[in-house]
Structures are given as C-alpha cells and as structure tokens.
Design a protein around this motif. Structure first.
Motif, PDB file in Angstrom:
ATOM      1  N   ILE A   1     -44.002  42.455 -59.108  1.00  0.00           N
ATOM      2  CA  ILE A   1     -44.347  41.747 -58.062  1.00  0.00           C
ATOM      3  C   ILE A   1     -45.976  42.200 -58.716  1.00  0.00           C
ATOM      4  CG2 ILE A   1     -44.895  41.833 -56.270  1.00  0.00           C
ATOM      5  CD1 ILE A   1     -41.979  41.171 -55.545  1.00  0.00           C
ATOM      6  N   GLU A   2     -46.189  43.248 -58.636  1.00  0.00           N
ATOM      7  CA  GLU A   2     -47.277  44.222 -59.165  1.00  0.00           C
ATOM      8  C   GLU A   2     -48.436  43.392 -60.202  1.00  0.00           C
ATOM      9  OE1 GLU A   2     -46.021  48.413 -59.168  1.00  0.00           O
ATOM     10  OE2 GLU A   2     -46.837  48.518 -57.308  1.00  0.00           O
ATOM     11  N   ASP A   3     -46.921  42.488 -61.737  1.00  0.00           N
ATOM     12  CA  ASP A   3     -47.883  41.618 -61.941  1.00  0.00           C
ATOM     13  C   ASP A   3     -49.015  40.506 -61.524  1.00  0.00           C
ATOM     14  OD1 ASP A   3     -47.172  43.420 -64.125  1.00  0.00           O
ATOM     15  OD2 ASP A   3     -45.682  42.542 -64.550  1.00  0.00           O
ATOM     16  N   ALA A   4     -47.996  39.909 -60.335  1.00  0.00           N
ATOM     17  CA  ALA A   4     -48.039  39.320 -59.861  1.00  0.00           C
ATOM     18  C   ALA A   4     -49.710  39.115 -59.243  1.00  0.00           C
ATOM     19  CB  ALA A   4     -47.105  38.037 -58.933  1.00  0.00           C
ATOM     20  N   PHE A   5     -49.556  40.291 -58.440  1.00  0.00           N
ATOM     21  CA  PHE A   5     -50.496  40.820 -57.801  1.00  0.00           C
ATOM     22  C   PHE A   5     -52.207  40.870 -58.513  1.00  0.00           C
ATOM     23  CE2 PHE A   5     -47.938  42.728 -54.220  1.00  0.00           C
ATOM     24  CZ  PHE A   5     -47.916  41.512 -53.551  1.00  0.00           C
ATOM     25  N   ARG A   6     -52.011  41.319 -59.296  1.00  0.00           N
ATOM     26  CA  ARG A   6     -53.074  42.042 -60.462  1.00  0.00           C
ATOM     27  C   ARG A   6     -53.535  40.594 -61.458  1.00  0.00           C
ATOM     28  NH1 ARG A   6     -50.152  46.434 -61.905  1.00  0.00           N
ATOM     29  NH2 ARG A   6     -48.575  45.375 -63.236  1.00  0.00           N
ATOM     30  N   ALA A   7     -52.268  39.219 -61.335  1.00  0.00           N
ATOM     31  CA  ALA A   7     -52.925  37.808 -62.283  1.00  0.00           C
ATOM     32  C   ALA A   7     -53.852  37.541 -61.266  1.00  0.00           C
ATOM     33  CB  ALA A   7     -52.144  37.409 -62.166  1.00  0.00           C
ATOM     34  N   THR A   8     -53.281  37.255 -59.907  1.00  0.00           N
ATOM     35  CA  THR A   8     -54.118  36.673 -59.259  1.00  0.00           C
ATOM     36  C   THR A   8     -55.226  37.283 -58.088  1.00  0.00           C
ATOM     37  OG1 THR A   8     -52.733  37.175 -57.285  1.00  0.00           O
ATOM     38  CG2 THR A   8     -51.987  35.182 -59.051  1.00  0.00           C
ATOM     39  N   GLY A   9     -54.811  38.953 -57.905  1.00  0.00           N
ATOM     40  CA  GLY A   9     -56.573  39.527 -57.755  1.00  0.00           C
ATOM     41  C   GLY A   9     -55.728  39.669 -55.583  1.00  0.00           C
ATOM     42  N   TYR A  10     -54.625  39.674 -55.463  1.00  0.00           N
ATOM     43  CA  TYR A  10     -54.355  38.810 -54.383  1.00  0.00           C
ATOM     44  C   TYR A  10     -53.323  40.657 -54.358  1.00  0.00           C
ATOM     45  CZ  TYR A  10     -54.842  33.971 -52.963  1.00  0.00           C
ATOM     46  OH  TYR A  10     -55.590  33.315 -52.701  1.00  0.00           O
ATOM     47  N   THR A  11     -52.880  41.046 -52.992  1.00  0.00           N
ATOM     48  CA  THR A  11     -52.478  42.278 -52.207  1.00  0.00           C
ATOM     49  C   THR A  11     -50.845  41.796 -51.461  1.00  0.00           C
ATOM     50  OG1 THR A  11     -53.581  43.043 -50.657  1.00  0.00           O
ATOM     51  CG2 THR A  11     -53.993  43.774 -52.373  1.00  0.00           C
ATOM     52  N   ALA A  12     -50.483  43.010 -51.364  1.00  0.00           N
ATOM     53  CA  ALA A  12     -49.639  42.650 -50.040  1.00  0.00           C
ATOM     54  C   ALA A  12     -50.009  42.064 -48.961  1.00  0.00           C
ATOM     55  CB  ALA A  12     -48.394  44.210 -50.458  1.00  0.00           C
ATOM     56  N   ALA A  13     -51.280  42.479 -48.864  1.00  0.00           N
ATOM     57  CA  ALA A  13     -51.538  42.519 -47.456  1.00  0.00           C
ATOM     58  C   ALA A  13     -51.549  40.691 -47.139  1.00  0.00           C
ATOM     59  CB  ALA A  13     -53.089  43.214 -46.860  1.00  0.00           C
ATOM     60  N   ASP A  14     -51.800  40.369 -49.002  1.00  0.00           N
ATOM     61  CA  ASP A  14     -52.261  38.543 -48.600  1.00  0.00           C
ATOM     62  C   ASP A  14     -50.786  38.150 -48.277  1.00  0.00           C
ATOM     63  OD1 ASP A  14     -55.345  38.517 -48.696  1.00  0.00           O
ATOM     64  OD2 ASP A  14     -54.533  39.825 -51.069  1.00  0.00           O
ATOM     65  N   ILE A  15     -49.292  38.187 -48.506  1.00  0.00           N
ATOM     66  CA  ILE A  15     -48.327  37.479 -48.306  1.00  0.00           C
ATOM     67  C   ILE A  15     -48.257  37.235 -46.993  1.00  0.00           C
ATOM     68  CG2 ILE A  15     -46.010  37.409 -49.450  1.00  0.00           C
ATOM     69  CD1 ILE A  15     -48.496  37.918 -51.785  1.00  0.00           C
ATOM     70  N   ASP A  16     -47.955  36.046 -46.963  1.00  0.00           N
ATOM     71  CA  ASP A  16     -47.052  35.539 -45.914  1.00  0.00           C
ATOM     72  C   ASP A  16     -46.205  35.718 -45.949  1.00  0.00           C
ATOM     73  OD1 ASP A  16     -50.352  34.607 -44.024  1.00  0.00           O
ATOM     74  OD2 ASP A  16     -50.320  32.938 -45.867  1.00  0.00           O
ATOM     75  N   TRP A  17     -45.612  35.390 -46.708  1.00  0.00           N
ATOM     76  CA  TRP A  17     -43.927  35.161 -46.861  1.00  0.00           C
ATOM     77  C   TRP A  17     -43.759  35.313 -48.129  1.00  0.00           C
ATOM     78  CZ3 TRP A  17     -41.814  34.664 -41.797  1.00  0.00           C
ATOM     79  CH2 TRP A  17     -42.669  34.258 -41.049  1.00  0.00           C
ATOM     80  N   PHE A  18     -42.449  36.368 -48.203  1.00  0.00           N
ATOM     81  CA  PHE A  18     -41.737  37.239 -49.382  1.00  0.00           C
ATOM     82  C   PHE A  18     -39.972  36.710 -48.912  1.00  0.00           C
ATOM     83  CE2 PHE A  18     -39.336  41.514 -50.773  1.00  0.00           C
ATOM     84  CZ  PHE A  18     -39.814  40.529 -52.336  1.00  0.00           C
ATOM     85  N   VAL A  19     -40.210  35.623 -50.122  1.00  0.00           N
ATOM     86  CA  VAL A  19     -38.752  35.395 -49.924  1.00  0.00           C
ATOM     87  C   VAL A  19     -37.969  35.375 -51.137  1.00  0.00           C
ATOM     88  CG1 VAL A  19     -37.484  33.281 -50.190  1.00  0.00           C
ATOM     89  CG2 VAL A  19     -39.423  32.742 -49.218  1.00  0.00           C
ATOM     90  N   PRO A  20     -37.545  36.785 -51.180  1.00  0.00           N
ATOM     91  CA  PRO A  20     -36.225  37.627 -52.409  1.00  0.00           C
ATOM     92  C   PRO A  20     -35.386  36.599 -52.555  1.00  0.00           C
ATOM     93  CG  PRO A  20     -36.085  38.612 -50.541  1.00  0.00           C
ATOM     94  CD  PRO A  20     -37.179  37.126 -50.030  1.00  0.00           C
ATOM     95  N   HIS A  21     -34.557  37.371 -53.865  1.00  0.00           N
ATOM     96  CA  HIS A  21     -33.559  36.871 -54.465  1.00  0.00           C
ATOM     97  C   HIS A  21     -32.692  37.698 -53.647  1.00  0.00           C
ATOM     98  CE1 HIS A  21     -29.472  36.614 -56.567  1.00  0.00           C
ATOM     99  NE2 HIS A  21     -30.305  38.289 -56.897  1.00  0.00           N
ATOM    100  N   GLN A  22     -31.451  37.046 -53.351  1.00  0.00           N
ATOM    101  CA  GLN A  22     -30.869  37.470 -51.966  1.00  0.00           C
ATOM    102  C   GLN A  22     -29.780  38.151 -52.685  1.00  0.00           C
ATOM    103  OE1 GLN A  22     -31.577  37.122 -48.584  1.00  0.00           O
ATOM    104  NE2 GLN A  22     -33.646  36.503 -49.545  1.00  0.00           N
ATOM    105  N   ALA A  23     -29.515  38.934 -53.145  1.00  0.00           N
ATOM    106  CA  ALA A  23     -28.288  40.830 -53.349  1.00  0.00           C
ATOM    107  C   ALA A  23     -27.524  41.245 -52.445  1.00  0.00           C
ATOM    108  CB  ALA A  23     -28.788  40.876 -54.815  1.00  0.00           C
ATOM    109  N   ASN A  24     -28.498  42.215 -51.729  1.00  0.00           N
ATOM    110  CA  ASN A  24     -28.615  43.419 -50.942  1.00  0.00           C
ATOM    111  C   ASN A  24     -29.299  43.230 -49.691  1.00  0.00           C
ATOM    112  OD1 ASN A  24     -28.223  46.123 -50.102  1.00  0.00           O
ATOM    113  ND2 ASN A  24     -26.516  46.459 -51.686  1.00  0.00           N
ATOM    114  N   LYS A  25     -29.128  43.973 -48.695  1.00  0.00           N
ATOM    115  CA  LYS A  25     -30.366  43.174 -48.033  1.00  0.00           C
ATOM    116  C   LYS A  25     -30.951  44.779 -48.409  1.00  0.00           C
ATOM    117  CE  LYS A  25     -31.500  43.130 -43.459  1.00  0.00           C
ATOM    118  NZ  LYS A  25     -32.136  44.162 -43.339  1.00  0.00           N
ATOM    119  N   ARG A  26     -30.378  45.615 -48.760  1.00  0.00           N
ATOM    120  CA  ARG A  26     -30.758  47.053 -49.031  1.00  0.00           C
ATOM    121  C   ARG A  26     -32.042  46.950 -49.880  1.00  0.00           C
ATOM    122  NH1 ARG A  26     -25.881  49.890 -50.331  1.00  0.00           N
ATOM    123  NH2 ARG A  26     -26.588  51.973 -51.096  1.00  0.00           N
TER     124      ARG A  26
END
Ligand code: UT7
Length: 325
Positions: free
Chosen positions: A232-257
């Motif tokens: 995910i940090e690779d994606a931020f580096r490539a675009t210049g976006y940061t976690a604060a810019d993300i509207d929705w995080f849709v992760p793989h659903q394996a384990n809530k922890r």
C-alpha cells in the motif's frame, strides 16, 4: 495530452443460498462460535449447492455487474476470472462464463493468484485495456473453496466460504493526472519461498487429485500485515496520495484482526474500512468485490471517491490497487 484509464462502470456480487453458521460447524468439529468470532470476526459463510460450480457463481455476479453498469454482455470483449477453484482443470472457467453470458467475441481466461487473485486480475486487465487492445472488460473473482476444504480440520474449515464478485471496466480517455477517474496505480508482488505455508496438497500434475487446503495460520498471519502495508505504501509513493486522502479502504476479507491491524498501521480511520468478513468468511479471490459491492449498494462509495484495495494470500502473493470511482 489525454491517456487511457480503466474506469469502473459497475459492480455485482453473488453468494450461494445456503448459510452455515459457526454454531452449525461446532456440531461437527471441535470449535465454538466464540473462538471463531474472537480470532477471525467470521460469523457465517455461504456454501455452494451440489452441482453449483464456480462459473455459475461468476455468471450471477457478472450479470449483476453488467446490470449495474447499464451495459449489454455483447459489449464485453475481455473476461478475466480470478479463481483457484475452477470448474475443471481446463478449459478455463472464464470461457464457461463467456458462453453463459452469450458473449462470442474477444478473449476470456482464468488467473490464479489465490486470495490476491482479484487485485492481480485488476492489474492485468488494466494493462490490457490501456494498450487499446480491448475496450470493455469483466473482472471477476469467484470461488468454491468449500470443495477443497478438509471439513475435519478445525484450523482451516471454519475460515473459508464460497462466493463471487465482479466489476465492469472500460478504457476511457482521461486528462492524465492523479485526479483522473479509473485505476490510478497497481502493485503486484510474490515470494515463492513461502509456498508451503498456504497450499493445496493435490493437483493434476502431482497427485492427480484435487487435494485439500493446508495452512500454517499463525505464520501467514505474521507476514500478512507487513506485506499489506508495504504494498500500500508503494501505491502511495506512486501517486503522492496518503492515507488521509483515502475515502474507502476495501481490503481482502480473511480475518478482521488482519484488516484492523493493517488499517491502524497505515493510519486509515476505522470508519473508512469496509468489512464484510463476518457475513461470508474468506472467499479468496471473491472477497474484495463482495465487500466492494456491499459498500456501493449501501451508498458509501460514490463517484469521485478514492478507493484502496489490498490482498494477500497463498504463494505468498500480495498486491494493491488505487482507484478513483
Ligand atoms: O487469505 C489469506 C490467507 N489466510 C489468512 O490470512 C489467515 C491468517 N491466519 C489467521 O487468520 C489466524 O492465524 C487463524 C485465525 C488461522 C488462527 O488464529 P491464531 O490466533 O493465529 O490462533 P493459533 O493458530 O495460534 O491457534 C491458537 C489455538 C491453538 O490451540 P493451542 O495450541 O493454543 O492449544 C489451536 O489449536 O487455537 C486452536 N484452534 C482452534 N480452537 C477452536 C485452532 N483452530 C481452532 C478452532 N476452534 N477452529
């Protein structure tokens, strides 16, 4: 100068009718609802009916995605199906989906990256659409993991379920900046040194059988959060976006922890995290589009939102994708 981007036109998903609760599983293996909820967040899973195969689930999800995109199946010229549980060793289940939808042009193929399959399929399809070789694609994640589970092994059988999800992507000219609509960046990784931590102990070339899923759960867990945050940090580096810019995080659903730990480490606020693992367990390649569709349907994800996907699974494989809705 404009550039081609893969823009999401619609999304759909499908879960088989039969629901199996934790309580029901506890009647056949030595487990409890309390253990499963506490360690994973899973409350139930859906199991395909006898005779209901992966391509059937995929076709349901694809039809729903086409309807939500308001496009006809005939306009699709590429179908990429992410699955590790194909109907048969060959042909690809994607061609059954193609035939089931009545599509007779373009190309259809399966892609196998286990739980990272949907992110891998998004990246591969995006590359093909941006060349201009194809115009409109269906990207599908569909699985019937119930068929490869050892139902006597409590360490794995409580974790997985069946399901499917799909998106329609279209190549569209965009201005060429990071505010464009469509897939902005994708990052894929794998490391085969970990292949024995999560695998199936059979296959056509080794045992001539289908085999059962085997996992060193604790070892997978240990690597998961670090790998997810890294890509995910690779994606931020490539675009210049940061976690604060993300509207929705849709992760793989394996384990809530794993989902909660990853979001916390990245600094993504809990209210931006889409979690549906409680409702269907780990559906491998289908889990991201299942969660995505839930958040679109209930009105959370809207046009213009910045949506972050991540997945990690057998291989290990892992990856991320950043998409402007
Ligand atoms: O999609 C990507 C692939 N999959 C994953 O991301 C899964 C990654 N791993 C995990 O999610 C977790 O490691 C699990 C949910 C699989 C296991 O949770 P854990 O907190 O790592 O538990 P554990 O494996 O350390 O097991 C703790 C105990 C053990 O007993 P002892 O040795 O402490 O006496 C297990 O035998 O829990 C026992 N156990 C169970 N107890 C009740 C294992 N499975 C069960 C069960 N019910 N179903």
């Amino acid at each position: 100068m404009t550039i081609l981007r893969s823009v999401v036109l619609g999304c759909g998903s499908y879960l088989p009718e039969r629901v199996v609760t934790n309580q029901e599983l506890a009647e056949s293996v030595d487990t409890s609802d309390e253990w499963i909820v506490q360690r994973t967040g899973i409350r139930q899973r859906h199991i395909a009916a006898d005779g209901e195969v992966t391509s059937d689930l995929a076709i349901h999800a694809a039809r729903a995605a086409l309807a939500s995109a308001h496009v006809d199946a005939q306009s699709i010229d590429l179908i990429v199906l992410a699955t590790s549980t194909p109907d048969n060793t060959f042909p690809a289940s994607a061609v059954s989906v193609q035939a089931g939808l009545g599509v007779t042009r373009g190309a259809a193929f399966d892609l196998q990256a286990v739980c990272s399959g949907f992110v891998y399929a998004l990246a591969v399809t995006d590359s093909l659409l941006r060349t201009g070789a194809y115009a409109r694609a269906l990207v599908i994640g569909a699985e019937t993991f119930s068929r490869i589970l050892d139902w006597t092994d409590r360490t794995t059988c409580v974790l997985f379920g069946d399901g499917a999800g799909a998106v329609v992507l279209e190549a569209q000219q965009q201005p060429g900046g990071r505010d464009d609509r469509g897939i902005l960046t994708t990052h894929l990784r794998s490391d085969g040194r970990h292949k024995s931590k999560l695998y199936v102990d059979g296959g056509p070339s080794s045992t001539k059988t289908v085999g059962h899923l085997r996992m060193e759960g604790r070892a997978v867990f240990k690597h998961a959060v670090a790998m997810i945050t890294d890509v995910i940090e690779d994606a931020f580096r490539a675009t210049g976006y940061t976690a604060a810019d993300i509207d929705w995080f849709v992760p793989h659903q394996a384990n809530k922890r794993i989902i909660d730990d990853s979001a916390r480490r990245l600094g993504i606020a809990p209210e931006k995290v889409v979690t549906t693992v409680d409702l269907h367990g780990n559906t491998s390649a289908a889990s991201i589009p299942l969660a995505l569709n839930a958040a679109i349907k209930d009105g959370r994800i809207k046009k213009g939102d910045l949506v972050l996907f991540e997945a990690m699974g057998g291989g290990f494989t892992w990856g991320s994708a950043l998409v402007r809705w």
